[in-house]
Scaffold this active site. Structure first.
Site, PDB file in Angstrom:
ATOM      1  N   MET A  16       0.852  -1.199   0.000  1.00 32.64           N
ATOM      2  CA  MET A  16       0.000   0.000   0.000  1.00 32.64           C
ATOM      3  C   MET A  16       0.885   1.244   0.000  1.00 32.64           C
ATOM      4  SD  MET A  16      -3.198  -1.133   2.428  1.00 32.64           S
ATOM      5  CE  MET A  16      -2.252  -1.944   3.707  1.00 32.64           C
ATOM      6  N   GLN A  68       7.643  -5.047  -4.117  1.00 34.19           N
ATOM      7  CA  GLN A  68       6.742  -4.930  -5.264  1.00 34.19           C
ATOM      8  C   GLN A  68       7.291  -3.922  -6.265  1.00 34.19           C
ATOM      9  OE1 GLN A  68       2.874  -2.882  -5.610  1.00 34.19           O
ATOM     10  NE2 GLN A  68       2.054  -4.881  -6.182  1.00 34.19           N
ATOM     11  N   CYS A  98      -2.704  -1.733 -10.283  1.00 35.25           N
ATOM     12  CA  CYS A  98      -2.928  -0.327  -9.901  1.00 35.25           C
ATOM     13  C   CYS A  98      -3.472   0.459 -11.096  1.00 35.25           C
ATOM     14  CB  CYS A  98      -1.632   0.302  -9.405  1.00 35.25           C
ATOM     15  SG  CYS A  98      -1.873   2.039  -9.008  1.00 35.25           S
ATOM     16  N   ASN A 209      -7.303 -11.521  -2.507  1.00 28.74           N
ATOM     17  CA  ASN A 209      -7.180 -10.191  -1.889  1.00 28.74           C
ATOM     18  C   ASN A 209      -8.434  -9.368  -2.226  1.00 28.74           C
ATOM     19  OD1 ASN A 209      -5.947  -7.179  -3.045  1.00 28.74           O
ATOM     20  ND2 ASN A 209      -5.842  -7.641  -0.875  1.00 28.74           N
ATOM     21  N   GLY A 210      -8.791  -8.503  -1.283  1.00 27.13           N
ATOM     22  CA  GLY A 210      -9.876  -7.553  -1.525  1.00 27.13           C
ATOM     23  C   GLY A 210     -11.015  -7.715  -0.539  1.00 27.13           C
ATOM     24  N   ARG A 232      -6.386  -2.758   3.703  1.00 17.90           N
ATOM     25  CA  ARG A 232      -6.898  -1.645   4.502  1.00 17.90           C
ATOM     26  C   ARG A 232      -7.266  -2.048   5.925  1.00 17.90           C
ATOM     27  NH1 ARG A 232     -10.904  -0.110  -0.240  1.00 17.90           N
ATOM     28  NH2 ARG A 232     -10.647  -2.359  -0.447  1.00 17.90           N
TER      29      ARG A 232
HETATM   30  C1  LIG Z   1      -3.475   3.513   0.369  1.00 14.45           C
HETATM   31  C2  LIG Z   1      -3.392   2.339  -0.565  1.00 14.45           C
HETATM   32  C3  LIG Z   1      -2.288   2.200  -1.385  1.00 14.45           C
HETATM   33  C4  LIG Z   1      -2.161   1.101  -2.241  1.00 14.45           C
HETATM   34  N1  LIG Z   1      -1.011   0.942  -2.964  1.00 14.45           N
HETATM   35  C5  LIG Z   1      -0.830  -0.199  -3.692  1.00 14.45           C
HETATM   36  C6  LIG Z   1       0.411  -0.498  -4.305  1.00 14.45           C
HETATM   37  O1  LIG Z   1       1.400   0.242  -4.191  1.00 14.45           O
HETATM   38  N2  LIG Z   1       0.506  -1.652  -5.030  1.00 14.45           N
HETATM   39  C7  LIG Z   1      -0.551  -2.526  -5.157  1.00 14.45           C
HETATM   40  O2  LIG Z   1      -0.423  -3.565  -5.800  1.00 14.45           O
HETATM   41  N3  LIG Z   1      -1.717  -2.281  -4.558  1.00 14.45           N
HETATM   42  C8  LIG Z   1      -1.881  -1.154  -3.824  1.00 14.45           C
HETATM   43  N4  LIG Z   1      -3.054  -0.961  -3.157  1.00 14.45           N
HETATM   44  C9  LIG Z   1      -4.112  -1.972  -3.248  1.00 14.45           C
HETATM   45  C10 LIG Z   1      -3.942  -3.015  -2.134  1.00 14.45           C
HETATM   46  O3  LIG Z   1      -2.734  -3.715  -2.264  1.00 14.45           O
HETATM   47  C11 LIG Z   1      -5.109  -4.020  -2.156  1.00 14.45           C
HETATM   48  O4  LIG Z   1      -5.070  -4.720  -3.370  1.00 14.45           O
HETATM   49  C12 LIG Z   1      -6.470  -3.344  -2.035  1.00 14.45           C
HETATM   50  O5  LIG Z   1      -6.474  -2.357  -1.018  1.00 14.45           O
HETATM   51  C13 LIG Z   1      -7.563  -4.379  -1.736  1.00 14.45           C
HETATM   52  O6  LIG Z   1      -7.309  -5.050  -0.517  1.00 14.45           O
HETATM   53  P1  LIG Z   1      -8.071  -4.632   0.852  1.00 14.45           P
HETATM   54  O7  LIG Z   1      -9.547  -4.584   0.535  1.00 14.45           O
HETATM   55  O8  LIG Z   1      -7.732  -5.710   1.826  1.00 14.45           O
HETATM   56  O9  LIG Z   1      -7.573  -3.273   1.240  1.00 14.45           O
HETATM   57  C14 LIG Z   1      -3.204   0.138  -2.311  1.00 14.45           C
HETATM   58  C15 LIG Z   1      -4.312   0.291  -1.477  1.00 14.45           C
HETATM   59  C16 LIG Z   1      -4.409   1.367  -0.607  1.00 14.45           C
HETATM   60  C17 LIG Z   1      -5.607   1.477   0.299  1.00 14.45           C
END
Ligand SMILES: Cc1cc2nc3c(=O)[nH]c(=O)nc-3n(C[C@H](O)[C@H](O)[C@H](O)COP(=O)(O)O)c2cc1C
Length: 337
Positions: A16, A68, A98, A209-210, A232
């Protein structure tokens, strides 16, 4: 599927941007010794041309930790992966999920789901460059795609160049019209597609994930897939991982928030000595007492005090004392003292 420490991808914390930096990862490692950690996305060119120590340095305690990468040119990604491996990372992961405009502008992230041949070339080059696992983190598709077969073919193509681990954010991404934050909430979650990937490719490691909020939910998904990645939910309440080691990794270790806060103070002191501001560490501690007596007070005291120029660890010490007092007061009330 029986949870076992032998599967390195069983439980992980998502990459993240701006959140999973080395300081937050250090905090997480205090809470769980086993959960797999991921860096924020680092663009390959930044590694090749930029300040590597700043981008790549991490604390030895963070293992197992994956780097990553973002990129779309095989030679560059291969070189960045090689540098990452030499830096000590346990895995190199490629961001294929992303949808931010900046990332699309660079021609990588989720828009690469439209270019499986290019991704296959990238992953093949990275695999050739390193000995650690090279993994993919992707979506179910992009834009108007509503076809399970597309993502299945995508996975199959990458498996064809030897990729064995797929972290699947269980929704598609819209490349236009949604902000990155909306792209994490608006497209509906399709866990059934991720389960189906595991059924169709039983030999591959499929990580879901998600939208996973708790370890109970993670455990339920583990009946159908090999691993679960939380994002999150962990940032919003890092102690959501408190039971992780006992529940998934047969560990008897138990930690409490006060112990973690004290360990973090020692860590913050060391970072101050390196010239970092307290806030670089303290900002990741705001949610440490989420939902606990004094949790809001803690957050307020840190938000107000820890971002001041020249703030020292005494801000954290004072806040912790107040939270402990509040906690004891509440316990006293509950027990009628
Ligand atoms: C603040 C923030 C930054 C993120 N940055 C990245 C990132 O750098 N690379 C990536 O693959 N996913 C990124 N994501 C997505 C997360 O890795 C994840 O796939 C997404 O939040 C869904 O998972 P969750 O519902 O458990 O949060 C980001 C998510 C958030 C909230």
């Amino acid at each position: 599927m029986k949870a076992s420490a032998l599967n390195p991808w069983l439980l992980s914390v998502a990459p993240m941007m701006d959140w999973t930096d080395r300081h937050f990862r250090y905090l997480l490692r205090l809470i769980s010794q086993w959960v797999r950690l991921y860096t924020e996305m680092v663009v390959d060119q930044s590694i090749l041309l930029g300040n590597r120590a700043k981008l790549l340095d991490f604390n030895p305690e963070e293992h197992p930790v994956a780097l990553q990468l973002g990129g779309s040119v095989p030679e560059r990604l291969a070189e960045a992966a090689r540098i990452g491996e030499a830096w000590g990372y346990d895995e190199i992961n490629l961001n294929l999920g992303c949808p931010s405009e900046r990332v699309q502008g660079g021609g990588f992230g989720a828009c690469l789901m439209l270019e499986p041949e290019r991704v296959a070339a990238c992953m093949a080059a990275m695999r050739q460059a390193v000995g650690v696992p090279v993994t993919a983190k992707h979506r179910l598709g992009v834009d108007e795609m509503e076809d399970y077969r597309y993502v299945a073919r995508f996975v199959e193509r990458l498996a064809g160049v030897g990729v064995g681990v797929f972290i699947v954010h269980a929704r598609k991404a819209y490349l236009k019209g949604l902000s990155p934050a909306e792209n994490r909430t608006v497209p509906p979650l399709r866990y059934d597609w991720v389960y189906r990937l595991k059924e169709d490719f039983p030999h591959l490691t499929i990580v879901l994930n998600g939208g996973v909020r708790t370890l109970e939910e993670a455990e339920a998904h583990l009946e159908r897939v090999d691993g679960v990645m939380l994002g999150r939910a962990v940032y919003e309440d890092p102690f959501v991982l408190a039971e992780a080691d006992r529940r998934f990794f047969s560990s008897s270790r138990q930690v409490d928030r006060f112990w973690v806060a004290r360990q973090m103070m020692g860590y913050a002191r060391a970072q101050l000595e390196r010239g970092l501001p307290l806030w670089a560490v303290a900002r990741h501690m705001l949610n440490l007492f989420k939902g606990q007596p004094g949790g809001r007070l803690w957050r307020r005291l840190l938000s107000e005090g820890a971002c001041r120029r020249g703030a020292g660890v005494e801000v954290l010490e004072a806040a912790l004392e107040r939270v402990m007092a509040e906690s004891e007061r509440r316990l006293g009330v509950q027990s009628g003292r």
